[in-house]
Design an enzyme around this catalytic site. Sequence first.
Site, PDB file in Angstrom:
ATOM      1  N   ARG A 256      11.683  -2.560  10.757  1.00 35.37           N
ATOM      2  CA  ARG A 256      10.615  -2.507  11.755  1.00 35.37           C
ATOM      3  C   ARG A 256      10.654  -3.811  12.526  1.00 35.37           C
ATOM      4  O   ARG A 256      10.722  -4.880  11.933  1.00 35.37           O
ATOM      5  CB  ARG A 256       9.266  -2.374  11.040  1.00 35.37           C
ATOM      6  CG  ARG A 256       8.765  -0.951  11.019  1.00 35.37           C
ATOM      7  CD  ARG A 256       7.561  -0.828  10.165  1.00 35.37           C
ATOM      8  NE  ARG A 256       6.438  -1.682  10.579  1.00 35.37           N
ATOM      9  CZ  ARG A 256       5.236  -1.638  10.003  1.00 35.37           C
ATOM     10  NH1 ARG A 256       5.011  -0.795   9.028  1.00 35.37           N
ATOM     11  NH2 ARG A 256       4.264  -2.435  10.410  1.00 35.37           N
TER      12      ARG A 256
ATOM     13  N   ARG B 291       0.844 -10.990  12.249  1.00 37.00           N
ATOM     14  CA  ARG B 291       0.054  -9.897  11.684  1.00 37.00           C
ATOM     15  C   ARG B 291      -0.825 -10.382  10.524  1.00 37.00           C
ATOM     16  O   ARG B 291      -1.940  -9.916  10.354  1.00 37.00           O
ATOM     17  CB  ARG B 291       0.974  -8.749  11.226  1.00 37.00           C
ATOM     18  CG  ARG B 291       1.399  -7.869  12.398  1.00 37.00           C
ATOM     19  CD  ARG B 291       2.674  -7.110  12.122  1.00 37.00           C
ATOM     20  NE  ARG B 291       2.597  -6.248  10.981  1.00 37.00           N
ATOM     21  CZ  ARG B 291       3.586  -6.044  10.109  1.00 37.00           C
ATOM     22  NH1 ARG B 291       4.728  -6.664  10.253  1.00 37.00           N
ATOM     23  NH2 ARG B 291       3.423  -5.223   9.117  1.00 37.00           N
TER      24      ARG B 291
ATOM     25  N   ARG C  30      12.245  -5.676   4.188  1.00 33.74           N
ATOM     26  CA  ARG C  30      11.704  -4.315   4.113  1.00 33.74           C
ATOM     27  C   ARG C  30      12.473  -3.408   5.077  1.00 33.74           C
ATOM     28  O   ARG C  30      12.746  -3.787   6.213  1.00 33.74           O
ATOM     29  CB  ARG C  30      10.220  -4.324   4.491  1.00 33.74           C
ATOM     30  CG  ARG C  30       9.650  -2.922   4.675  1.00 33.74           C
ATOM     31  CD  ARG C  30       8.168  -2.909   4.572  1.00 33.74           C
ATOM     32  NE  ARG C  30       7.494  -3.295   5.819  1.00 33.74           N
ATOM     33  CZ  ARG C  30       6.199  -3.077   6.043  1.00 33.74           C
ATOM     34  NH1 ARG C  30       5.465  -2.502   5.127  1.00 33.74           N
ATOM     35  NH2 ARG C  30       5.649  -3.457   7.181  1.00 33.74           N
TER      36      ARG C  30
ATOM     37  N   ARG D 132      -9.782  -1.330  10.530  1.00 28.67           N
ATOM     38  CA  ARG D 132      -9.081  -2.613  10.474  1.00 28.67           C
ATOM     39  C   ARG D 132      -9.828  -3.719  11.204  1.00 28.67           C
ATOM     40  O   ARG D 132      -9.330  -4.839  11.297  1.00 28.67           O
ATOM     41  CB  ARG D 132      -7.728  -2.405  11.148  1.00 28.67           C
ATOM     42  CG  ARG D 132      -6.588  -3.133  10.508  1.00 28.67           C
ATOM     43  CD  ARG D 132      -5.324  -2.522  11.052  1.00 28.67           C
ATOM     44  NE  ARG D 132      -4.163  -3.271  10.754  1.00 28.67           N
ATOM     45  CZ  ARG D 132      -3.063  -2.726  10.236  1.00 28.67           C
ATOM     46  NH1 ARG D 132      -3.044  -1.456   9.916  1.00 28.67           N
ATOM     47  NH2 ARG D 132      -2.011  -3.464  10.049  1.00 28.67           N
TER      48      ARG D 132
ATOM     49  N   LYS E 147       0.833  -1.208   0.000  1.00 27.15           N
ATOM     50  CA  LYS E 147       0.000   0.000   0.000  1.00 27.15           C
ATOM     51  C   LYS E 147       0.872   1.265   0.000  1.00 27.15           C
ATOM     52  O   LYS E 147       0.629   2.191  -0.753  1.00 27.15           O
ATOM     53  CB  LYS E 147      -0.928   0.016   1.226  1.00 27.15           C
ATOM     54  CG  LYS E 147      -1.859  -1.184   1.304  1.00 27.15           C
ATOM     55  CD  LYS E 147      -2.879  -1.038   2.413  1.00 27.15           C
ATOM     56  CE  LYS E 147      -2.308  -1.051   3.818  1.00 27.15           C
ATOM     57  NZ  LYS E 147      -1.843  -2.338   4.315  1.00 27.15           N
TER      58      LYS E 147
HETATM   59  P1  ADP Z   1       1.126  -3.124   8.300  1.00 30.61           P
HETATM   60  O1  ADP Z   1       0.017  -2.687   7.384  1.00 30.61           O
HETATM   61  O2  ADP Z   1       2.396  -3.402   7.598  1.00 30.61           O
HETATM   62  O3  ADP Z   1       0.713  -4.184   9.284  1.00 30.61           O
HETATM   63  P2  ADP Z   1       0.839  -0.721   9.888  1.00 30.61           P
HETATM   64  O4  ADP Z   1       1.927   0.260   9.922  1.00 30.61           O
HETATM   65  O5  ADP Z   1      -0.410  -0.370   9.182  1.00 30.61           O
HETATM   66  O6  ADP Z   1       1.514  -1.990   9.269  1.00 30.61           O
HETATM   67  O7  ADP Z   1       0.436  -1.173  11.381  1.00 30.61           O
HETATM   68  C1  ADP Z   1       1.397  -1.539  12.334  1.00 30.61           C
HETATM   69  C2  ADP Z   1       0.716  -1.901  13.639  1.00 30.61           C
HETATM   70  O8  ADP Z   1       0.000  -0.777  14.167  1.00 30.61           O
HETATM   71  C3  ADP Z   1      -0.334  -3.001  13.561  1.00 30.61           C
HETATM   72  O9  ADP Z   1       0.237  -4.288  13.612  1.00 30.61           O
HETATM   73  C4  ADP Z   1      -1.199  -2.697  14.808  1.00 30.61           C
HETATM   74  O10 ADP Z   1      -0.565  -3.116  15.995  1.00 30.61           O
HETATM   75  C5  ADP Z   1      -1.215  -1.185  14.803  1.00 30.61           C
HETATM   76  N1  ADP Z   1      -2.360  -0.640  14.036  1.00 30.61           N
HETATM   77  C6  ADP Z   1      -2.313   0.051  12.870  1.00 30.61           C
HETATM   78  N2  ADP Z   1      -3.556   0.388  12.447  1.00 30.61           N
HETATM   79  C7  ADP Z   1      -4.419  -0.120  13.370  1.00 30.61           C
HETATM   80  C8  ADP Z   1      -5.841  -0.135  13.503  1.00 30.61           C
HETATM   81  N3  ADP Z   1      -6.655   0.447  12.607  1.00 30.61           N
HETATM   82  N4  ADP Z   1      -6.373  -0.767  14.579  1.00 30.61           N
HETATM   83  C9  ADP Z   1      -5.604  -1.360  15.505  1.00 30.61           C
HETATM   84  N5  ADP Z   1      -4.256  -1.389  15.439  1.00 30.61           N
HETATM   85  C10 ADP Z   1      -3.659  -0.772  14.397  1.00 30.61           C
END
Ligand code: ADP
Length: 216
Positions: free
Chosen positions: A158, A169, A123, A88, A13
């Site tokens: 990360r 995840r 990454r 999410r 994304k």
């Molecule tokens: P990726 O899409 O690679 O998993 P993100 O940067 O979007 O990474 O998210 C990293 C972490 O942040 C997630 O694993 C979660 O712990 C938290 N997170 C991000 N967005 C949300 C959300 N909408 N609800 C709950 N936790 C979130």
Amino acid sequence: MKIILFGKPNSGKGSRLNEIQKKTKEPIPVLAAGDILRKEVGEGTEIGKLAEQYMSQGLLVPDEVINNMMINKIRQTQGVIVLDGYPRTVQQANAMLEAGEYPDIVIELYVDDEVALDRAKDRTVCKKCGRTYTIVNEGYRPKREGICDDCGSPLVRRKDDEPETARKRQAVYAKDTYPVLDLMQAKGIEVITIDNSTEDASEEFEKLFLSVINKR
Ligand code: ADP
């Protein structure tokens, strides 16, 4: 106008968004839940301290925390906005809709789990601006090793990209996040899926994205 960019962790994304920013007249504002949370963690805020306990394990941060944070930020924006990483969970999607914040379209970027996990392996992310790079994929390597092309800051790994957490995840995505697509469809919101592992994906995404923002 709100565009939800949807896809499992490491589906690409961020890279697609980075490309599209170079094709629009003005930068498109993006609210990326993960980036906002990492900033809170970096600044040691109350939200950050709480969120880190979940993020480090590859788990989702509790819905109430995220809903407050994101709905406030969405309300502060005008014009076209892209949501990345929110909503999410089905609960988050319902909260957003109940708050009157309806997306115009959901664009899903699809890749297989194995492709996504392979991308997580190498990454790197810019410490400052959050741009991501992948060494395995020629088009996504930084020009200078370990340095961000855009802002010159160091690239770091990360912690949640380490294999065990990356896998966790993916499982959380399949169980808690994927059902959001069905909910959106049931609410009559358009959902379009692009296979983000093909050579044409970049062009396909660009065409769709530009037509959406120019049409409405
Ligand atoms: P990726 O899409 O690679 O998993 P993100 O940067 O979007 O990474 O998210 C990293 C972490 O942040 C997630 O694993 C979660 O712990 C938290 N997170 C991000 N967005 C949300 C959300 N909408 N609800 C709950 N936790 C979130």
